[in-house]
Scaffold this motif. Structure first.
Motif, PDB file in Angstrom:
ATOM      1  N   TYR A  25     -23.824  76.674  35.644  1.00 43.25           N
ATOM      2  CA  TYR A  25     -24.117  77.185  34.626  1.00 43.25           C
ATOM      3  C   TYR A  25     -23.233  76.509  33.215  1.00 43.25           C
ATOM      4  CZ  TYR A  25     -25.609  79.575  30.290  1.00 43.25           C
ATOM      5  OH  TYR A  25     -25.222  80.652  28.636  1.00 43.25           O
ATOM      6  N   SER A  26     -22.101  75.865  33.850  1.00 40.89           N
ATOM      7  CA  SER A  26     -20.962  74.677  33.124  1.00 40.89           C
ATOM      8  C   SER A  26     -21.623  73.381  32.412  1.00 40.89           C
ATOM      9  CB  SER A  26     -19.843  74.464  33.278  1.00 40.89           C
ATOM     10  OG  SER A  26     -18.842  75.866  33.245  1.00 40.89           O
ATOM     11  N   LYS A  27     -22.564  73.161  33.806  1.00 42.34           N
ATOM     12  CA  LYS A  27     -23.769  71.505  33.683  1.00 42.34           C
ATOM     13  C   LYS A  27     -24.539  71.934  32.867  1.00 42.34           C
ATOM     14  CE  LYS A  27     -22.222  69.975  38.604  1.00 42.34           C
ATOM     15  NZ  LYS A  27     -21.916  69.992  39.755  1.00 42.34           N
ATOM     16  N   ILE A  28     -24.772  72.806  32.769  1.00 38.28           N
ATOM     17  CA  ILE A  28     -26.391  73.450  31.664  1.00 38.28           C
ATOM     18  C   ILE A  28     -25.750  73.408  30.548  1.00 38.28           C
ATOM     19  CG2 ILE A  28     -28.134  75.004  31.129  1.00 38.28           C
ATOM     20  CD1 ILE A  28     -28.552  75.763  33.950  1.00 38.28           C
ATOM     21  N   TYR A  29     -24.413  74.537  30.021  1.00 39.97           N
ATOM     22  CA  TYR A  29     -24.392  74.280  28.966  1.00 39.97           C
ATOM     23  C   TYR A  29     -23.411  72.670  28.025  1.00 39.97           C
ATOM     24  CZ  TYR A  29     -21.402  76.515  25.442  1.00 39.97           C
ATOM     25  OH  TYR A  29     -20.114  76.665  23.782  1.00 39.97           O
ATOM     26  N   GLU A  30     -23.052  72.232  29.250  1.00 42.93           N
ATOM     27  CA  GLU A  30     -22.616  70.957  28.469  1.00 42.93           C
ATOM     28  C   GLU A  30     -23.472  70.189  28.595  1.00 42.93           C
ATOM     29  OE1 GLU A  30     -20.549  66.588  30.579  1.00 42.93           O
ATOM     30  OE2 GLU A  30     -20.008  68.675  31.634  1.00 42.93           O
ATOM     31  N   ILE A  31     -25.252  69.547  28.998  1.00 42.00           N
ATOM     32  CA  ILE A  31     -26.483  69.577  28.549  1.00 42.00           C
ATOM     33  C   ILE A  31     -26.652  69.387  27.361  1.00 42.00           C
ATOM     34  CG2 ILE A  31     -28.486  69.023  29.418  1.00 42.00           C
ATOM     35  CD1 ILE A  31     -28.069  68.990  32.358  1.00 42.00           C
ATOM     36  N   ALA A 155     -17.908  71.230  28.170  1.00 35.96           N
ATOM     37  CA  ALA A 155     -18.625  72.731  29.059  1.00 35.96           C
ATOM     38  C   ALA A 155     -18.226  73.507  28.321  1.00 35.96           C
ATOM     39  CB  ALA A 155     -18.305  72.757  30.478  1.00 35.96           C
ATOM     40  N   GLY A 156     -17.355  73.155  26.830  1.00 36.19           N
ATOM     41  CA  GLY A 156     -17.431  75.003  25.860  1.00 36.19           C
ATOM     42  C   GLY A 156     -16.384  75.487  26.795  1.00 36.19           C
ATOM     43  N   PHE A 158     -17.367  77.125  28.733  1.00 34.14           N
ATOM     44  CA  PHE A 158     -17.472  77.410  30.094  1.00 34.14           C
ATOM     45  C   PHE A 158     -16.901  76.591  31.159  1.00 34.14           C
ATOM     46  CE2 PHE A 158     -21.139  79.834  27.641  1.00 34.14           C
ATOM     47  CZ  PHE A 158     -20.785  81.216  29.082  1.00 34.14           C
ATOM     48  N   GLY A 159     -15.890  75.613  30.407  1.00 31.65           N
ATOM     49  CA  GLY A 159     -15.031  74.735  31.375  1.00 31.65           C
ATOM     50  C   GLY A 159     -13.176  75.398  31.233  1.00 31.65           C
ATOM     51  N   VAL A 160     -13.504  76.556  31.041  1.00 34.16           N
ATOM     52  CA  VAL A 160     -11.923  76.864  31.159  1.00 34.16           C
ATOM     53  C   VAL A 160     -12.149  78.385  31.333  1.00 34.16           C
ATOM     54  CG1 VAL A 160     -10.338  75.730  29.485  1.00 34.16           C
ATOM     55  CG2 VAL A 160     -12.058  77.726  28.775  1.00 34.16           C
ATOM     56  N   ILE A 161     -13.128  79.185  31.621  1.00 31.12           N
ATOM     57  CA  ILE A 161     -13.572  80.523  32.177  1.00 31.12           C
ATOM     58  C   ILE A 161     -13.051  80.367  33.615  1.00 31.12           C
ATOM     59  CG2 ILE A 161     -14.888  81.673  32.837  1.00 31.12           C
ATOM     60  CD1 ILE A 161     -16.652  81.580  30.228  1.00 31.12           C
ATOM     61  N   ALA A 162     -13.062  79.720  34.728  1.00 29.29           N
ATOM     62  CA  ALA A 162     -12.889  79.484  35.758  1.00 29.29           C
ATOM     63  C   ALA A 162     -11.367  79.734  36.128  1.00 29.29           C
ATOM     64  CB  ALA A 162     -12.961  78.440  36.517  1.00 29.29           C
ATOM     65  N   GLU A 163     -10.272  79.370  34.684  1.00 33.22           N
ATOM     66  CA  GLU A 163      -8.622  79.074  35.246  1.00 33.22           C
ATOM     67  C   GLU A 163      -8.227  80.090  33.894  1.00 33.22           C
ATOM     68  OE1 GLU A 163      -4.594  76.105  33.752  1.00 33.22           O
ATOM     69  OE2 GLU A 163      -7.303  75.902  33.800  1.00 33.22           O
ATOM     70  N   GLN A 164      -9.285  80.982  33.684  1.00 35.89           N
ATOM     71  CA  GLN A 164      -8.925  82.205  32.541  1.00 35.89           C
ATOM     72  C   GLN A 164      -9.268  83.381  33.773  1.00 35.89           C
ATOM     73  OE1 GLN A 164     -11.331  81.335  29.480  1.00 35.89           O
ATOM     74  NE2 GLN A 164      -9.399  81.030  28.231  1.00 35.89           N
ATOM     75  N   MET A 165      -9.832  83.536  34.183  1.00 39.81           N
ATOM     76  CA  MET A 165     -10.345  84.114  35.494  1.00 39.81           C
ATOM     77  C   MET A 165      -9.042  83.963  36.583  1.00 39.81           C
ATOM     78  SD  MET A 165     -14.337  84.591  35.990  1.00 39.81           S
ATOM     79  CE  MET A 165     -14.226  85.547  36.467  1.00 39.81           C
ATOM     80  N   ALA A 166      -8.709  83.400  36.924  1.00 40.84           N
ATOM     81  CA  ALA A 166      -7.697  82.797  38.191  1.00 40.84           C
ATOM     82  C   ALA A 166      -5.964  83.226  37.594  1.00 40.84           C
ATOM     83  CB  ALA A 166      -8.042  80.928  38.261  1.00 40.84           C
ATOM     84  N   ILE A 167      -6.052  82.834  35.882  1.00 40.06           N
ATOM     85  CA  ILE A 167      -4.937  84.261  35.680  1.00 40.06           C
ATOM     86  C   ILE A 167      -4.685  85.769  35.641  1.00 40.06           C
ATOM     87  CG2 ILE A 167      -3.324  84.188  33.974  1.00 40.06           C
ATOM     88  CD1 ILE A 167      -4.355  81.498  33.076  1.00 40.06           C
ATOM     89  N   LEU A 168      -6.537  85.948  35.498  1.00 47.75           N
ATOM     90  CA  LEU A 168      -6.216  87.724  35.036  1.00 47.75           C
ATOM     91  C   LEU A 168      -6.807  88.269  36.336  1.00 47.75           C
ATOM     92  CD1 LEU A 168      -7.316  87.395  30.925  1.00 47.75           C
ATOM     93  CD2 LEU A 168      -4.871  88.320  31.983  1.00 47.75           C
ATOM     94  N   CYS A 169      -7.572  87.348  37.005  1.00 43.53           N
ATOM     95  CA  CYS A 169      -8.143  88.415  37.918  1.00 43.53           C
ATOM     96  C   CYS A 169      -7.505  88.201  39.680  1.00 43.53           C
ATOM     97  CB  CYS A 169      -9.775  88.133  38.614  1.00 43.53           C
ATOM     98  SG  CYS A 169     -10.697  87.965  36.978  1.00 43.53           S
ATOM     99  N   ARG A 170      -7.023  89.195  39.797  1.00 40.51           N
ATOM    100  CA  ARG A 170      -6.198  89.416  41.120  1.00 40.51           C
ATOM    101  C   ARG A 170      -6.610  89.946  41.764  1.00 40.51           C
ATOM    102  NH1 ARG A 170      -0.522  89.103  37.484  1.00 40.51           N
ATOM    103  NH2 ARG A 170      -0.977  86.982  35.934  1.00 40.51           N
ATOM    104  N   LEU A 191     -18.046  81.058  41.261  1.00 40.89           N
ATOM    105  CA  LEU A 191     -18.725  82.597  41.269  1.00 40.89           C
ATOM    106  C   LEU A 191     -20.024  82.659  40.229  1.00 40.89           C
ATOM    107  CD1 LEU A 191     -15.160  84.085  39.701  1.00 40.89           C
ATOM    108  CD2 LEU A 191     -16.086  84.404  42.002  1.00 40.89           C
ATOM    109  N   THR A 192     -20.776  84.178  40.472  1.00 36.14           N
ATOM    110  CA  THR A 192     -22.483  83.908  39.862  1.00 36.14           C
ATOM    111  C   THR A 192     -21.645  84.411  38.276  1.00 36.14           C
ATOM    112  OG1 THR A 192     -22.313  86.119  40.964  1.00 36.14           O
ATOM    113  CG2 THR A 192     -22.816  83.717  41.877  1.00 36.14           C
ATOM    114  N   MET A 193     -22.880  84.266  37.641  1.00 40.03           N
ATOM    115  CA  MET A 193     -22.435  84.235  36.265  1.00 40.03           C
ATOM    116  C   MET A 193     -22.482  85.739  35.642  1.00 40.03           C
ATOM    117  SD  MET A 193     -21.767  81.902  34.368  1.00 40.03           S
ATOM    118  CE  MET A 193     -22.245  82.387  32.887  1.00 40.03           C
ATOM    119  N   ASP A 194     -24.026  86.722  36.673  1.00 44.37           N
ATOM    120  CA  ASP A 194     -23.193  87.961  36.591  1.00 44.37           C
ATOM    121  C   ASP A 194     -21.964  89.220  36.545  1.00 44.37           C
ATOM    122  OD1 ASP A 194     -23.650  87.344  39.252  1.00 44.37           O
ATOM    123  OD2 ASP A 194     -23.553  89.918  39.577  1.00 44.37           O
ATOM    124  N   VAL A 195     -21.081  88.132  37.387  1.00 42.77           N
ATOM    125  CA  VAL A 195     -19.114  88.303  37.314  1.00 42.77           C
ATOM    126  C   VAL A 195     -18.638  87.703  36.052  1.00 42.77           C
ATOM    127  CG1 VAL A 195     -17.235  88.191  38.298  1.00 42.77           C
ATOM    128  CG2 VAL A 195     -19.709  88.780  39.822  1.00 42.77           C
TER     129      VAL A 195
END
Length: 235
Positions: A25-31, A155-156, A158-170, A191-195
């Protein structure tokens, strides 16, 4: 997934958010962001009906080209295969794809006060509790700083969400560790986009709460729910 036959090539496209990954989805967003149609400004002066029709035609053509690029990203099909496919069938396929990507995502919203978790790679990660009552202020600062970088990222958000989740989701009992965050950031791109949508809504809500309570915190991007989803042009 929707199974398709493009020319003589079998392929498939997602039709639910649990069938598309954050990385994809990040790649799609970037396009979409890189190929946005540049709308004329008021400074361009008065437009005649003929000029407006030309602009509308240009917009539609741009949308068509973007949709084609997104379809190729989703399927991995080459330019040649897509260009040589039946025009009417491809138009219907692109319409199906855009309807999905523009579909309402609010059904995934995290219910306030509800403890949620997700399982990934045989481990269970917990979303922060409502109002982040068990998260540290440092956690919030880290995620807010990443939010500030979204405009610079191709990727706006969506380019940082993985890292944000890595910080907060434990996991249960997990404490902040910089090296572990780096590893989880790479892992969570799968991760899938529903999560991911659940996390996007949660973080937006908590960011706005902190902004309202104190003007001294780092300025974070304020968004309505509809702004979290990049829209793809209609045909």
């Amino acid at each position: 997934m929707i199974n398709l036959l493009v020319g003589k090539t079998k392929t498939k496209i997602p039709n639910s958010w649990d069938e598309i990954t954050l990385d994809k989805y990040s790649k799609i967003y970037e396009i979409i962001k890189e190929n946005e149609f540049e709308e004329p400004t008021h400074e361009d002066g008065f437009k005649t009906d003929q000029q407006l029709n030309v602009i509308e035609s240009q917009r539609n053509l741009n949308n068509l080209k973007v949709n084609k690029l997104v379809f190729q990203e989703l399927t991995g099909l080459s330019n040649e295969i897509v260009n040589n496919s039946n025009a009417e069938k491809m138009s219907n396929v692109l319409m199906t794809m855009t309807n999905f990507l523009n579909s309402n995502i609010t059904d995934n919203e995290k219910i306030d006060g509800e403890q949620k978790s997700f399982k990934y790679k045989n481990k269970e990660y917990f979303f922060p509790k409502s109002k982040m009552t068990e998260s540290t202020f440092g956690d919030f600062i880290e995620t807010a700083q990443l939010n500030m970088l979204t405009e610079k990222n191709k990727a706006g958000k969506f380019g940082v969400i993985a890292e944000q989740m890595a910080i907060l989701c434990r996991e249960v009992g997990e404490v902040y560790d910089e090296q572990k965050v780096l590893k989880k950031s790479k892992l969570f791109k799968g991760l899938t986009m529903d999560v991911v949508w659940n996390f996007v809504f949660f973080l937006t809500k908590q960011t706005n709460i902190y902004k309202k309570n104190s003007r001294t915190y780092l300025k974070a991007e304020s968004e309505t729910k509809i702004d979290t989803q990049q829209k793809i042009g209609k045909l």
